[in-house]
Design a protein around this motif. Structure first.
Motif, PDB file in Angstrom:
ATOM      1  N   GLU A  93       0.830  -1.207   0.000  1.00 19.48           N
ATOM      2  CA  GLU A  93       0.000   0.000   0.000  1.00 19.48           C
ATOM      3  C   GLU A  93       0.866   1.259   0.000  1.00 19.48           C
ATOM      4  N   GLY A  94       1.868   1.285   0.853  1.00 17.67           N
ATOM      5  CA  GLY A  94       2.761   2.435   0.919  1.00 17.67           C
ATOM      6  C   GLY A  94       3.561   2.640  -0.354  1.00 17.67           C
ATOM      7  N   ALA A  95       3.988   1.556  -0.960  1.00 16.40           N
ATOM      8  CA  ALA A  95       4.753   1.652  -2.210  1.00 16.40           C
ATOM      9  C   ALA A  95       3.927   2.294  -3.319  1.00 16.40           C
ATOM     10  N   ARG A  96       2.659   1.920  -3.392  1.00 11.99           N
ATOM     11  CA  ARG A  96       1.771   2.527  -4.392  1.00 11.99           C
ATOM     12  C   ARG A  96       1.485   3.979  -4.035  1.00 11.99           C
ATOM     13  N   ASN A  99       5.271   6.087  -3.140  1.00 14.49           N
ATOM     14  CA  ASN A  99       6.349   5.936  -4.124  1.00 14.49           C
ATOM     15  C   ASN A  99       5.838   5.821  -5.542  1.00 14.49           C
ATOM     16  N   ASP A 100       4.525   5.792  -5.724  1.00 15.37           N
ATOM     17  CA  ASP A 100       3.909   5.621  -7.042  1.00 15.37           C
ATOM     18  C   ASP A 100       4.562   4.450  -7.782  1.00 15.37           C
ATOM     19  N   ALA A 101       4.813   3.364  -7.032  1.00 17.25           N
ATOM     20  CA  ALA A 101       5.453   2.186  -7.628  1.00 17.25           C
ATOM     21  C   ALA A 101       4.568   1.628  -8.730  1.00 17.25           C
ATOM     22  N   ASN A 102       5.193   1.270  -9.841  1.00 15.43           N
ATOM     23  CA  ASN A 102       4.451   0.689 -10.963  1.00 15.43           C
ATOM     24  C   ASN A 102       4.832  -0.763 -11.224  1.00 15.43           C
ATOM     25  N   VAL A 103       5.785  -1.279 -10.463  1.00 15.31           N
ATOM     26  CA  VAL A 103       6.177  -2.687 -10.545  1.00 15.31           C
ATOM     27  C   VAL A 103       6.298  -3.234  -9.124  1.00 15.31           C
ATOM     28  N   LEU A 104       5.609  -4.324  -8.874  1.00 21.00           N
ATOM     29  CA  LEU A 104       5.638  -5.023  -7.594  1.00 21.00           C
ATOM     30  C   LEU A 104       6.656  -6.152  -7.695  1.00 21.00           C
ATOM     31  N   ALA A 105       7.600  -6.198  -6.767  1.00 20.85           N
ATOM     32  CA  ALA A 105       8.570  -7.294  -6.717  1.00 20.85           C
ATOM     33  C   ALA A 105       8.203  -8.199  -5.547  1.00 20.85           C
ATOM     34  N   ILE A 119      -1.331  -8.828  -0.438  1.00 17.86           N
ATOM     35  CA  ILE A 119      -0.450  -7.856  -1.093  1.00 17.86           C
ATOM     36  C   ILE A 119      -1.132  -7.300  -2.338  1.00 17.86           C
ATOM     37  N   LEU A 120      -1.710  -8.170  -3.154  1.00 20.39           N
ATOM     38  CA  LEU A 120      -2.388  -7.701  -4.366  1.00 20.39           C
ATOM     39  C   LEU A 120      -3.604  -6.854  -4.022  1.00 20.39           C
ATOM     40  N   ASP A 121      -4.358  -7.237  -2.993  1.00 20.66           N
ATOM     41  CA  ASP A 121      -5.494  -6.413  -2.558  1.00 20.66           C
ATOM     42  C   ASP A 121      -5.024  -4.995  -2.247  1.00 20.66           C
ATOM     43  N   ALA A 122      -3.974  -4.877  -1.458  1.00 17.67           N
ATOM     44  CA  ALA A 122      -3.466  -3.565  -1.053  1.00 17.67           C
ATOM     45  C   ALA A 122      -2.890  -2.805  -2.233  1.00 17.67           C
ATOM     46  N   TRP A 123      -2.151  -3.504  -3.085  1.00 21.15           N
ATOM     47  CA  TRP A 123      -1.518  -2.882  -4.255  1.00 21.15           C
ATOM     48  C   TRP A 123      -2.568  -2.248  -5.164  1.00 21.15           C
ATOM     49  N   PHE A 124      -3.625  -2.998  -5.462  1.00 20.32           N
ATOM     50  CA  PHE A 124      -4.642  -2.491  -6.385  1.00 20.32           C
ATOM     51  C   PHE A 124      -5.603  -1.501  -5.731  1.00 20.32           C
ATOM     52  N   ALA A 125      -5.751  -1.551  -4.416  1.00 21.65           N
ATOM     53  CA  ALA A 125      -6.649  -0.625  -3.723  1.00 21.65           C
ATOM     54  C   ALA A 125      -6.019   0.761  -3.572  1.00 21.65           C
ATOM     55  N   ALA A 126      -4.712   0.821  -3.479  1.00 21.39           N
ATOM     56  CA  ALA A 126      -4.017   2.096  -3.265  1.00 21.39           C
ATOM     57  C   ALA A 126      -3.696   2.752  -4.600  1.00 21.39           C
ATOM     58  N   GLY A 127      -3.689   4.050  -4.577  1.00 17.70           N
ATOM     59  CA  GLY A 127      -3.277   4.821  -5.747  1.00 17.70           C
ATOM     60  C   GLY A 127      -2.226   5.825  -5.326  1.00 17.70           C
ATOM     61  N   PRO A 128      -1.607   6.463  -6.290  1.00 18.66           N
ATOM     62  CA  PRO A 128      -0.569   7.441  -5.976  1.00 18.66           C
ATOM     63  C   PRO A 128      -1.130   8.632  -5.186  1.00 18.66           C
ATOM     64  N   SER A 129      -0.373   9.082  -4.225  1.00 19.49           N
ATOM     65  CA  SER A 129      -0.730  10.251  -3.444  1.00 19.49           C
ATOM     66  C   SER A 129      -0.707  11.495  -4.317  1.00 19.49           C
ATOM     67  N   GLU A 130      -1.603  12.414  -4.033  1.00 19.15           N
ATOM     68  CA  GLU A 130      -1.620  13.706  -4.725  1.00 19.15           C
ATOM     69  C   GLU A 130      -0.987  14.800  -3.877  1.00 19.15           C
ATOM     70  N   ASP A 131      -0.488  14.426  -2.697  1.00 19.89           N
ATOM     71  CA  ASP A 131       0.166  15.391  -1.823  1.00 19.89           C
ATOM     72  C   ASP A 131       1.360  16.006  -2.557  1.00 19.89           C
ATOM     73  N   PRO A 132       1.489  17.337  -2.559  1.00 23.27           N
ATOM     74  CA  PRO A 132       2.588  17.984  -3.295  1.00 23.27           C
ATOM     75  C   PRO A 132       3.984  17.491  -2.904  1.00 23.27           C
ATOM     76  N   ASP A 133       4.197  17.225  -1.619  1.00 17.53           N
ATOM     77  CA  ASP A 133       5.514  16.729  -1.204  1.00 17.53           C
ATOM     78  C   ASP A 133       5.789  15.335  -1.763  1.00 17.53           C
ATOM     79  N   ASP A 134       4.761  14.481  -1.750  1.00 12.68           N
ATOM     80  CA  ASP A 134       4.917  13.136  -2.312  1.00 12.68           C
ATOM     81  C   ASP A 134       5.181  13.219  -3.812  1.00 12.68           C
ATOM     82  N   ARG A 135       4.444  14.073  -4.509  1.00  9.95           N
ATOM     83  CA  ARG A 135       4.625  14.230  -5.964  1.00  9.95           C
ATOM     84  C   ARG A 135       6.019  14.783  -6.271  1.00  9.95           C
ATOM     85  N   ALA A 136       6.503  15.692  -5.430  1.00 11.43           N
ATOM     86  CA  ALA A 136       7.842  16.256  -5.640  1.00 11.43           C
ATOM     87  C   ALA A 136       8.904  15.165  -5.560  1.00 11.43           C
ATOM     88  N   ASN A 137       8.733  14.231  -4.634  1.00 12.37           N
ATOM     89  CA  ASN A 137       9.681  13.116  -4.538  1.00 12.37           C
ATOM     90  C   ASN A 137       9.658  12.271  -5.799  1.00 12.37           C
TER      91      ASN A 137
END
Length: 144
Positions: A93-96, A99-105, A119-137
């Motif tokens: 969930e945190g990686a998605r 980190n806007d992760a697009n590949v799960l290892a 893991i797949l439930d969490a991966w697909f349920a989460a989306g990238p954060s829109e927080d400006p600090d997260d996007r800046a990273n």
């Protein structure tokens, strides 16, 4: 969703990843040991899946090897790929999200069927954060 999937051997949850993605309505593009005509080694297999994502043939990827470490390292060598090694649902969930992760290892050695599903439930349920600090990273990754 089209998802590139690779594994360097057909052990552990390697086949289960493909089956679970199909069960969820996704279209897996298989590489490495999951394909009859590709080199199965983790570096080659993970690169192929990562290139599918980077070049737009797949929206996301799942790369697997015994520990998951080599698969994540190889995938992250491909520009535009942000691969995250996840051993539990909270990390996925945190990686998605952050980190806007697009590949799960995944580790073929230590991921159980139950953990895979979580893991797949969490991966697909989460989306990238829109927080400006997260996007800046995330934007900064392209500059590194």
């Amino acid at each position: 969703m089209r998802i590139a999937v690779s594994a360097d051997e057909r052990t552990g949850v390697a086949d289960a990843v493909v089956d679970e993605l199909r069960r969820r309505g996704h279209d897996p593009l298989v590489h490495g040991a999951l394909s009859d005509d590709e080199r199965p080694d983790w570096a080659w297999a993970s690169e192929r899946a990562a290139r599918d994502v980077a070049e737009g043939r797949a929206e996301q990827g799942v790369v697997c090897c015994w520990t998951g470490t080599g698969a994540s390292i190889a995938a992250n060598k491909v520009a535009g790929v942000r691969a995250a090694l996840c051993g539990d649902a909270r990390t996925a969930e945190g990686a998605r999200r952050w980190n806007d992760a697009n590949v799960l290892a995944l580790s073929l050695r230590s991921t159980s069927q139950a953990e895979l599903e979580e893991i797949l439930d969490a991966w697909f349920a989460a989306g990238p954060s829109e927080d400006p600090d997260d996007r800046a990273n995330i934007d900064h990754l392209a500059e590194i």
